[in-house]
Design an enzyme around this catalytic site. Structure first.
Site, PDB file in Angstrom:
ATOM      1  N   ASP A 149       0.946  -0.962  -0.016  1.00 59.31           N
ATOM      2  CA  ASP A 149       0.048  -0.059   0.089  1.00 59.31           C
ATOM      3  C   ASP A 149       0.851   1.214   0.007  1.00 59.31           C
ATOM      4  O   ASP A 149       2.042   1.257  -0.480  1.00 59.31           O
ATOM      5  CB  ASP A 149      -0.817  -0.301   1.223  1.00 59.31           C
ATOM      6  CG  ASP A 149      -2.246   0.512   1.006  1.00 59.31           C
ATOM      7  OD1 ASP A 149      -2.361   1.598   0.939  1.00 59.31           O
ATOM      8  OD2 ASP A 149      -3.426  -0.173   0.872  1.00 59.31           O
ATOM      9  N   HIS A 208      -3.662   5.488   4.176  1.00 63.85           N
ATOM     10  CA  HIS A 208      -4.339   4.555   3.510  1.00 63.85           C
ATOM     11  C   HIS A 208      -4.285   3.011   3.957  1.00 63.85           C
ATOM     12  O   HIS A 208      -4.718   2.352   4.224  1.00 63.85           O
ATOM     13  CB  HIS A 208      -4.546   4.547   2.088  1.00 63.85           C
ATOM     14  CG  HIS A 208      -5.248   3.884   1.137  1.00 63.85           C
ATOM     15  ND1 HIS A 208      -5.008   2.524   0.883  1.00 63.85           N
ATOM     16  CD2 HIS A 208      -6.393   4.112   0.608  1.00 63.85           C
ATOM     17  CE1 HIS A 208      -5.784   1.994   0.121  1.00 63.85           C
ATOM     18  NE2 HIS A 208      -6.844   2.973  -0.218  1.00 63.85           N
ATOM     19  N   SER A 263     -11.027  -0.673  -1.619  1.00 62.07           N
ATOM     20  CA  SER A 263      -9.918  -0.773  -0.543  1.00 62.07           C
ATOM     21  C   SER A 263      -9.973  -1.245   0.632  1.00 62.07           C
ATOM     22  O   SER A 263      -9.124  -1.494   1.262  1.00 62.07           O
ATOM     23  CB  SER A 263      -9.207   0.628  -0.307  1.00 62.07           C
ATOM     24  OG  SER A 263      -8.404   1.101  -1.521  1.00 62.07           O
TER      25      SER A 263
END
Length: 583
Positions: A64, A102, A332
Site C-alpha cells: 500500500d 490509506h 480498498s
C-alpha cells in the site's frame, strides 16, 4: 454441534470502537454517520470470535502507501519484515508521501489488535502484519519484494492489494514482455507454494471504485449524461475486467458492499469478481469503516479540522488523539476485510492450501441483495426497433447449481460458515489442472446495433471441472464502448465479460486504437461446470447512434464534452483464445 450465537461478553469486551464496527457485527449502528446500517449485513463473525479464532500464526502483507507499524492498535501484531522501499528501512511510512494513512487504515481492518482497550479490532485480530509502501515507489524490485519473491516475504500467506487502475483504452496482454512475465510467474509460484512449499498464498485485490466515474491520469472520465442527472444507463464506467491485473486468475478480486447489503455506489463489478465484502459509503450520510488512522490529529483521514457530519472525527472524547477514522471506504476496504477473513480461516486449519481457502470463501459465501434485477440496456437497433439487452444478469445459478452475480461474485464473505468448513476438512479441491490456450482466428463480422452480434466458437476436449475461465480477445471496432462481450459455456451459461457503455473511450483521443488487442478477461461464473465441449464468444454492438459523448473533467473550470463518432464499418472478431483453470 456448532451453531450460530450472539457474541459473548468476552468477545465484545475492551475495544471501545468495536460497537460501531458494523462489518463485524451489524446491529443497525450508524458508525458515526447520519443514518444507520441495516442489521445483519456483515461478515458473520460471531461464532469465530466466540471461539477465539483470530488469525494467529498467519502473516498478512499490506502492499500500500505504507503501514504505521508503531500504531498503538497495530504494533502488537506487527512482525519483522516490513520495508520502506524508498528509504530502505523497516518503517514503511515515508512522510510527506503518506499523509492520508490509506495503508494504515487497511492494516487495521485486517488485524487491529483485539481486546486491548484501544479502538476497534481487525477481522483477524491476532494475525501477523507486515507493511510495504510499494505504491510510493512502484519499481519491479519493490514489487517482487512485497509480493512474495523475496526471503522476507516467503512465509506470508495473504497479500492485500488495495489498489488498481482504470484504463481508458485496452491494454494488450503481452506475456512476452519481460517485466509482465516475471510478475505472472511470481503470482503463479507464490500462489501455489512453489517457492517455499508453504501451501501457497492468496493475493486479495480490490475490484476498483469506478462504477459512476473514474480517474485517468490528470482528469476524471464521466458518462456524457452525468450533469443531467443520468447514470450511464445504470452500467459501470469501469468494468473490473477492463484492468488486466483484475483479470489475473491469481488475484481474488473483491467488490464492495454498503451497510444495507447492496452494492456500494462506487464499486466496480464484473464477471471476474470472486466475492463481495463490507466497505460502506463515505461515512457522512451512510456508514463507512471504523478503523485505524495515522496517529495524531495533523495527518490521516481524521484531523483537528474534523468532518462536520461525522461524529468521531476532530479530536472527540471517544478518540481525542485522532488515532482512528470512520470514513475509510472503497473496494480498498472490501479487500482487507476479505484478507482478514482468509487469515482467520487459514489459522483454523493450517493444512489447507491457499487454493482450498479460496474455494471455501467462494462456496460458503452468502447471497446478498437477493432481489437485485440486474441491468437491462435499451437501444435502437439498425432496423429502428427499440430492443433490450441483458447487460448485467440478476442472481443466477449456473449449470452446476452455483449462485453468481457480477455485482457480488459468489456472494458476501461468510466467515463463520467458512470456519466451520475449514474445521471439517484438510482438502477442498483436487490438484489443479490448467488447459492449453485454445484459439479461433476465423474472422467474424459484428454488425452495428444488433442483438444478433457476431459469434465464434472453440472446443475444449479436456474433461475438467471449471474454477475460472480466461479469454484473450483481438477485435477491431472503432467505438469500443458500444460493445458487450459474452462467453457461453457448453452447458449454456452466459457470462458478460465486458459490459457496454464503458469508459474505454481512448479512441476519441488516439485514433490509432483499433479495438481490443489481445485483451485479457476472466469469468468465475462457470464455477463447478464441466469444461468439455463448445464454448462460444459473442460480441454485440449495442449502439447505432451517430455520436456517443463522455466528459473529461480536469477541474471545475476545465470540463470538456468529448464526442466519439459511431463506427462506419462493422466490427470484426479477429482472433480469440480460451483456457480453463480447474481440476
Amino acid at each position: 454441534m456448532l451453531m450460530a450465537m450472539g457474541l459473548s461478553a468476552a468477545a465484545q469486551a475492551n475495544d471501545p470502537l468495536y460497537s460501531q464496527q458494523w462489518h463485524l457485527n451489524n446491529t443497525g449502528q450508524n458508525a458515526f454517520a447520519q443514518n444507520p446500517a441495516v442489521p445483519g449485513n456483515d461478515l458473520n463473525t460471531g461464532l469465530t470470535q466466540n471461539f477465539g479464532i483470530k488469525g494467529v500464526g498467519v502473516k498478512v502483507a499490506v502492499i500500500d502507501t505504507g503501514l504505521e507499524t508503531d500504531h498503538v492498535d497495530l504494533q502488537g501484531n506487527v512482525v519483522p519484515g516490513s520495508r520502506n522501499l524508498i528509504k530502505d528501512s523497516e518503517f514503511p511510512i515515508d512522510y510527506p508521501v503518506d499523509t492520508n494513512g490509506h495503508g494504515t487504515a487497511v492494516g487495521g481492518l485486517i488485524a487491529a489488535v483485539g481486546h486491548n482497550g484501544e479502538g476497534g479490532r481487525g477481522v483477524a485480530s491476532g494475525a501477523s502484519l507486515m507493511g510495504f509502501n510499494w505504491l510510493s515507489d512502484q519499481s519491479i524490485e519493490g514489487w517482487l519484494i512485497s509480493h512474495g519473491a523475496d526471503p522476507s516475504t516467503r512465509d506470508v500467506r495473504v497479500f492485500n492489494q488495495s489498489y488498481g487502475f482504470s484504463p481508458i483504452e485496452p491494454i494488450p496482454f503481452d506475456e512476452n514482455d519481460p517485466e509482465f512475465k516475471i510478475e505472472l510467474d511470481t503470482f503463479a509460484d507464490v500462489s501455489s507454494g512453489n517457492y517455499y512449499n508453504n501451501g501457497g498464498s492468496v493475493f486479495v485485490k480490490s475490484a476498483g471504485n469506478g462504477y459512476r466515474y473514474f480517474r485517468s491520469g490528470q482528469f476524471f472520465v464521466l458518462p456524457g449524461d452525468f450533469f443531467q442527472g443520468g447514470g450511464n444507463s445504470g452500467l459501470p464506467m469501469h468494468n473490473s475486467n477492463q484492468s488486466y491485473d483484475n483479470a489475473n486468475y491469481y488475484n481474488l478480486v473483491v467488490s464492495a458492499m454498503r451497510a444495507n447489503g447492496t452494492r456500494a455506489s462506487y464499486s466496480s463489478v464484473g464477471a471476474n469478481v470472486w466475492v463481495t465484502a463490507p466497505a460502506g459509503e463515505y461515512g457522512s450520510d451512510f456508514p463507512a469503516m471504523v478503523t485505524t488512522d495515522l496517529m495524531g490529529c495533523d495527518a490521516g483521514y481524521n484531523t483537528a479540522g474534523g468532518l462536520g457530519s461525522n461524529g468521531l472525527h476532530g479530536g472527540t472524547d471517544l478518540d481525542p488523539e485522532c488515532n482512528y477514522n470512520s470514513t475509510m471506504n472503497g473496494t480498498s476496504s472490501a479487500a482487507p476485510n476479505t484478507s482478514g477473513a482468509i487469515a482467520a480461516v487459514m489459522s483454523t486449519n493450517h493444512a489447507l492450501s491457499a487454493r482450498d481457502v479460496r474455494a471455501l470463501i467462494a462456496e460458503t459465501a452468502s447471497v446478498t441483495d437477493a432481489e437485485h434485477p440486474g441491468v437491462s440496456l435499451e437501444f435502437t437497433n439498425s432496423d429502428g426497433e427499440v430492443v433490450s439487452y441483458d447487460a448485467i444478469a440478476p442472481w443466477e445459478k449456473n449449470a452446476a447449481g452455483v449462485d453468481f452475480h457480477d455485482f457480488y461474485g459468489f456472494g458476501l464473505v461468510n466467515l463463520d460458515e467458512a470456519v466451520k468448513r475449514a474445521r471439517m476438512t484438510n482438502s477442498v479441491l483436487p490438484a489443479q489442472q490448467v488447459s492449453e490456450w485454445v484459439s479461433n482466428s476465423t474472422e467474424v463480422e459484428v454488425p452495428d446495433a444488433s442483438l444478433a452480434g457476431g459469434e465464434s466458437a472453440v472446443a475444449i476436449t479436456d474433461d475438467l471441472t471449471v474454477e475460472s475461465v480466461q479469454v484473450k480477445l483481438t477485435l477491431d471496432h472503432a467505438r469500443i464502448p458500444d460493445l458487450a462481450i459474452e462467453l457461453i459455456s457448453p452447458a449454456g451459461t452466459r457470462s458478460v465479460l465486458q459490459t457496454p457503455r464503458s469508459g474505454l473511450v481512448g479512441q476519441a483521443l488516439n485514433p490509432e486504437i483499433t479495438g481490443f488487442d489481445n485483451q485479457l478477461m476472466l469469468s468465475n461464473k462457470f464455477y463447478g461446470e464441466n469444461a468439455k465441449g463448445e464454448w462460444t464468444l459473442r460480441a454485440i454492438d449495442t449502439n447505432g447512434e451517430e455520436v456517443f459523448n463522455f466528459i473529461a473533467y480536469f477541474n471545475r473550470s476545465n470540463i470538456f464534452t468529448v464526442p466519439l463518432a459511431n463506427n462506419q464499418a462493422p466490427g470484426v472478431i479477429k482472433d480469440w483464445s480460451l483456457r480453463i483453470l480447474g481440476h
